[in-house]
Motif scaffolding. Sequence first.
Motif, short mmCIF file in Angstrom:
data_model
loop_
_atom_site.label_atom_id
_atom_site.label_comp_id
_atom_site.label_asym_id
_atom_site.label_seq_id
_atom_site.Cartn_x
_atom_site.Cartn_y
_atom_site.Cartn_z
N GLN A 753 0.84 -1.19 0.00
CA GLN A 753 0.00 0.00 0.00
C GLN A 753 0.88 1.26 0.00
OE1 GLN A 753 -3.16 0.03 3.00
NE2 GLN A 753 -2.86 -2.18 3.31
N ARG A 755 1.09 5.42 0.66
CA ARG A 755 0.48 6.54 1.36
C ARG A 755 1.28 7.81 1.06
NH1 ARG A 755 -0.16 3.85 7.40
NH2 ARG A 755 -1.63 2.17 6.82
N ASP A 757 1.58 11.71 2.36
CA ASP A 757 1.21 12.68 3.40
C ASP A 757 0.14 12.11 4.32
OD1 ASP A 757 2.99 14.44 2.18
OD2 ASP A 757 1.42 15.33 0.91
N GLY A 758 0.25 10.80 4.60
CA GLY A 758 -0.67 10.15 5.53
C GLY A 758 -1.97 9.69 4.91
N LYS A 759 -2.20 9.92 3.63
CA LYS A 759 -3.44 9.54 2.97
C LYS A 759 -3.18 8.40 1.99
CE LYS A 759 -5.40 14.20 3.26
NZ LYS A 759 -5.97 15.31 2.48
N PRO A 760 -4.13 7.44 1.88
CA PRO A 760 -3.96 6.33 0.92
C PRO A 760 -3.82 6.86 -0.50
CG PRO A 760 -5.76 5.88 2.44
CD PRO A 760 -5.38 7.31 2.66
N LEU A 761 -2.89 6.26 -1.25
CA LEU A 761 -2.62 6.70 -2.63
C LEU A 761 -2.90 5.60 -3.65
CD1 LEU A 761 -1.59 9.13 -4.27
CD2 LEU A 761 0.72 8.19 -4.06
N HIS A 776 6.52 16.49 0.39
CA HIS A 776 5.66 15.34 0.61
C HIS A 776 6.43 14.24 1.36
CE1 HIS A 776 2.77 17.15 -2.13
NE2 HIS A 776 3.74 17.30 -3.02
N GLY A 803 -6.56 14.74 -6.87
CA GLY A 803 -6.87 14.06 -5.63
C GLY A 803 -6.14 12.74 -5.53
N PRO A 804 -5.99 12.18 -4.34
CA PRO A 804 -5.28 10.94 -4.14
C PRO A 804 -6.05 9.79 -4.76
CG PRO A 804 -6.34 11.64 -2.10
CD PRO A 804 -6.52 12.75 -3.06
#
Length: 804
Positions: A753, A755, A757-761, A776, A803-804
């Motif tokens: 997985q 990520r 900046d802490g968000k799922p990519l 980043h 957006g991610p």
Amino acid sequence: MVATVRRSGWLRGGRRGAAAAVLAWVCAQAAHALPSFDEVKGSFRPSDTVLRSREGEELQRLRTDASVRRGQWVALADVSPALREALVRSEDQRFYAHSGVDWHAVSAAAWANLWHQRTRGASTITMQLAGLLDDDWRAGPGGRTLAQKVGQGVAAQRLEQSWRKDQILEAYLNLVPFRGEIVGLDALSRSLFGKAAQGLDAREAAIAAALVRAPNARAEQVARRACTVLQALQPQGAGQSGSARQGMPPSAARSEVQANPQSVCAGLDAYTAAMLQRRAWDASAGVAPHFMRYLLRTLRAQPAGRAAAQEQGTAVPVPVPTPAPLPTELRSSLRAGLQRFAVQTLTQQLRELQGRGVEDGAVLVLDNASGEVLAWVGSSGTLSQAAEVDGVQALRQPGSTLKPFLYAQALAENRLTAASLLDDAPTAIATPGGLYVPQNYDRRFRGWVSVRTALAASLNVPAVRTLVLVSPDAFHQQLRTLGLPLRESGGYYGYSLALGSPEVSLLQLTQAYRTLALGGRTGPLRLQPAAKAPQAASLQRVLDGRAAFIVGDILSDGNARAPTFGTDSVLATRFWTAVKTGTSKDMRDNWALGWSQRYTVGVWVGNASGAAMHEVSGSSGAAPIWAALMGYLHAHEPSRAPAPPPGLRRVAVRFAGPGEPAPEPARAEWFIAGTEQAVFAIDKGACSEDGERTRGQKGLKHSTPMPCGPAAQATARITAPAPGSIIALDPDIPPARQRLQLHAAGPGSARLQWRLDGKPLGRGARLSWLPWPGRHVLQLADAQGRVLDELRFEVRGAGVRAGP
């Protein structure tokens, strides 16, 4: 008055003596040797220079004298009969009867002056010609003085004694000023009427004759005078003019003239006004304007050696202070048929590319052995908004076309062989300005590839790795030796030098490729046919001949270029050729350069304004033109592969990897003697005490250590981008083409997985991300969400936020 004269008898005698002295001086001046007809004709110089092909065909006409507009010398037999008769009737009706001075006209003019009446004047065609041949008899601002008139008459009589009437009329028609800068009948006919002098009809002949009398008169005045001439050309019944009695050919214009004087001049005012405003004779016409200008500049720069230049055709200028006059005709090294085919092919290809934002191009064809320029097309002509810009000499970014010279240098220095393996994988190279992260054209990476594949398929990352071995400064010096005078130093360009970041011209680059065709030797270009073929000893070696041969062998290998261009690309020819394409940043320049056994052909496609093209690659832009030219050159001429020079060995090689498939199939490969080996394997390297290693060949180290041993087998890691990378977005490149490739290696890659900046990519071992500016943090986690690897990087410049 009589009394006054008698009171000063001594004055009357003095005046007679003075008049006698003046007449004696005038006769002495007129008695000096007059030029012969052949001398006048031989010294006549048109304002245009004609360029001829090596076969003698006219390729280009260019105006080279801005002070006057002259055409070619026209023989009297090639002058319209209508004009000959119109001129004689207008200027000198007794031309064929007098001996230089028309005494009837002189007496009539004297009588008219006595009674203050206007008259035509007594100047004959012969007298006017004398004034054109000798500045002493030309009228000044206030007209001719008495001495000038007498001298002009004496000179006219001497001309009549040594010249024939037809010679006098022919010279007069070629030397007389007509209007403005126009001098001579040929320039008048082509400028005002758009035709040769032999095609002038009665109306045009009358206008020309009227202009002789008043060259710069208003249109209505010229029309009135022309009407008078037209009326004079009407049939005279049984009587014949003096000109006819002297054997002048009957005018073909008489049948065009009607008996009614009013109908003769119908519409003449409007027609005259239109013709006087017309300039149908262009300053330049033909298929080789840019080549001709370059040749003229070269000859003007070396007048002291012009005779040698005419014989040898050298293009090396030797500046001197005062240039000598250029010849009116120049013989060039161009092939007429090839030049026209090159113009046609370039135009046709650019028409097909018009919808992709392409309007300019250039072509250069050289003879390998002699260095003669066989074709030179500097512009697409009417398709271009900058047709005067010579694309052959314009400086543009060469893109991948510099790679052959880089690999040749690495081969010559024994840093690489054609079978050496280079890692085509994401990498970041530390430079004083930050990390340099090269990318391939298609944004794909192919892993370990040989030098043969890397060059033929034009891969960028292996080229940059090779430049790390050679060094930018050393490669910069090699390019200068090859005749590419780069403006800045190697340190200025840095590692982008491998990908063609400097600016060079098509002329310089094609000459450098000719060096490869000659096995590493070079010689001067020739713009005119050489008197004899140059000797091989006169060529200068600037590149290792063995390395040049190997590079040529690679660029002729269709299988090696298949990973990028496919097996059936436009670059494949039915005869031996070696070719390389190139595309500069943002598709601003597109190149195709290559050579056969006898010829080197260079093609550039782009925009003179520097605007980017759309969806134009090396195989779709310049390459079709290059292939067409090569096909034309070898339609009836074979091209065979060159013989290998001494010092080369051909060895069977195979490739292997520890527990992995071979990166390339086995083959026979060329080596410089002493560098050959039979097996090329990927060395994974040894683990260090802390469980890390550095892989790759000497000098091609990764920017960050790679884990090995049990840690490498148990933990996945981020392999791209490199930690601390600074990615600069280019506002000129569409955002969709600037995606950042995220790569990971290790077990369970399918379940990894990403990520940001802490968000799922996203998930998987590879991910394409559309970047946006900022700093980043990129993390790699396993299926349970545990962070396995982490790095920081920065994106700079304008971008499109996604957006991610």
